[in-house]
Write an enzyme that holds these catalytic residues in place. Structure first.
Site, PDB file in Angstrom:
ATOM      1  N   PRO A   2      42.312  -8.832 -37.211  1.00 62.04           N
ATOM      2  CA  PRO A   2      43.166  -8.676 -36.031  1.00 62.04           C
ATOM      3  C   PRO A   2      44.371  -7.769 -36.284  1.00 62.04           C
ATOM      4  O   PRO A   2      45.147  -7.988 -37.222  1.00 62.04           O
ATOM      5  CB  PRO A   2      43.608 -10.114 -35.738  1.00 62.04           C
ATOM      6  N   GLU A   3      44.487  -6.745 -35.454  1.00 63.97           N
ATOM      7  CA  GLU A   3      45.606  -5.824 -35.514  1.00 63.97           C
ATOM      8  C   GLU A   3      46.419  -5.980 -34.239  1.00 63.97           C
ATOM      9  O   GLU A   3      46.228  -6.947 -33.489  1.00 63.97           O
ATOM     10  CB  GLU A   3      45.095  -4.391 -35.712  1.00 63.97           C
ATOM     11  N   LYS A  61      51.747  -8.312 -36.390  1.00 59.66           N
ATOM     12  CA  LYS A  61      50.433  -8.935 -36.260  1.00 59.66           C
ATOM     13  C   LYS A  61      50.529 -10.450 -36.312  1.00 59.66           C
ATOM     14  O   LYS A  61      49.646 -11.120 -36.844  1.00 59.66           O
ATOM     15  CB  LYS A  61      49.503  -8.427 -37.365  1.00 59.66           C
ATOM     16  N   ARG A 267      40.632   0.787 -48.854  1.00 59.08           N
ATOM     17  CA  ARG A 267      40.245   0.490 -47.474  1.00 59.08           C
ATOM     18  C   ARG A 267      39.304   1.570 -46.975  1.00 59.08           C
ATOM     19  O   ARG A 267      39.453   2.761 -47.297  1.00 59.08           O
ATOM     20  CB  ARG A 267      41.475   0.420 -46.557  1.00 59.08           C
TER      21      ARG A 267
END
Length: 280
Positions: A2-3, A61, A267
């Site tokens: 979740p961003e 966030k 990433r």
């Protein structure tokens, strides 16, 4: 995962709880790793039961449930957490239930399949210490273009991992950083200090447009299906992704190049080598 768009969707989904009184706090017994939660349960209950929910906010966030006594329940979903007002995806991963009265919903749940998220009950002073400007940069939807460029432009760092640095700008994560750079036609390995002021303005505009559109679509539910909104429904912004998760597929913009996946700062990064050429 979740961003900002997913967490903002979670926040909006909890708005039916505004004005509710917390009647009871439940910590379900589950056979999985406990999440990080403070203070101890007895103190958590003593400070929350009987309090009314005065506001539901978002910082970066995190979802913040503010109480009348100025305490704040701070839920950080991290990789796989959810805040819900409806039945959860699976009952065995519910970590916290706030039982409510006097509002349009009768409970708030925090659910976390992987157990990586956190729930803290912080005073107003603790929120300032842990979430204030000494820790987090301005929100990605609030920061103005000039300040955005000023904070990042002088750094001799690749832009993609720089966008993920919450101390500089808060809310952008791995998925949306790739999408922002694709729309801006900026290679993810370009150094911040090599980008002109005009290109920074373009990145800022792309960031706002993509984040706002993703919020309108209630975020991105990826193939693992983990992210859900507050009523356990899917987001739809994944249908608009241009590069993220599309390695080895044609670029939708140019129709000629193939999306490439690389790794930056451990990433996954996705870009189009034709639309996002690395400038010397």
């Amino acid at each position: 995962m979740p961003e900002l768009p997913e967490v903002e969707t979670m926040r909006r989904g909890l708005l039916p709880a505004l004005g509710a009184c917390i009647e009871r706090v439940e910590f379900p017994d589950i056979p999985y790793r406990p999440i990080q939660m403070t203070p101890p349960r007895a103190a958590f209950i003593a400070r929350t039961v009987g309090q009314r929910i005065s506001a539901i906010d978002r910082i970066a966030k995190r979802v913040l449930v503010r109480l009348d006594n100025t305490d704040c329940i701070v839920m950080q979903p991290k990789m796989a957490g959810l805040t819900l007002v409806a039945d959860p995806p699976s009952p065995q991963h519910v970590r916290l239930i706030l039982h409510l009265s006097g509002a349009a919903c009768d409970r708030i749940l925090y659910w976390d399949r992987r157990g990586l998220g956190t729930v803290h009950l912080w005073s107003a002073e603790e929120c300032e210490v842990f979430l204030g400007p000494s820790v987090l940069g301005p929100d990605a939807l609030v920061i103005q273009a000039n300040e955005f460029a000023a904070r990042l432009r002088g750094l001799r760092r690749p832009i993609k991992p720089t966008l993920l640095d919450q101390r500089l700008v808060a809310g952008v994560g791995n998925l949306y950083a790739s999408e922002i750079l694709h729309r801006s036609r900026v290679h993810p390995a370009e150094l911040c200090c090599d980008l002109s002021v005009q290109r920074w303005k373009t990145i800022h505009q792309s960031m706002r447009e993509i984040l706002l559109t993703a919020i309108e679509n209630e975020g991105s539910t990826l193939s693992d299906g983990t992210y859900r909104n507050a009523i356990n429904g899917e987001g739809s912004y994944q249908n608009h992704h241009q590069v993220y998760g599309r390695a080895d597929q044609p670029c939708n913009r140019c129709g000629k190049a193939i999306i490439v996946r690389t790794v930056q700062a451990q990433r996954s990064t996705f870009h189009c080598p034709r639309c996002q050429k690395l400038r010397a």
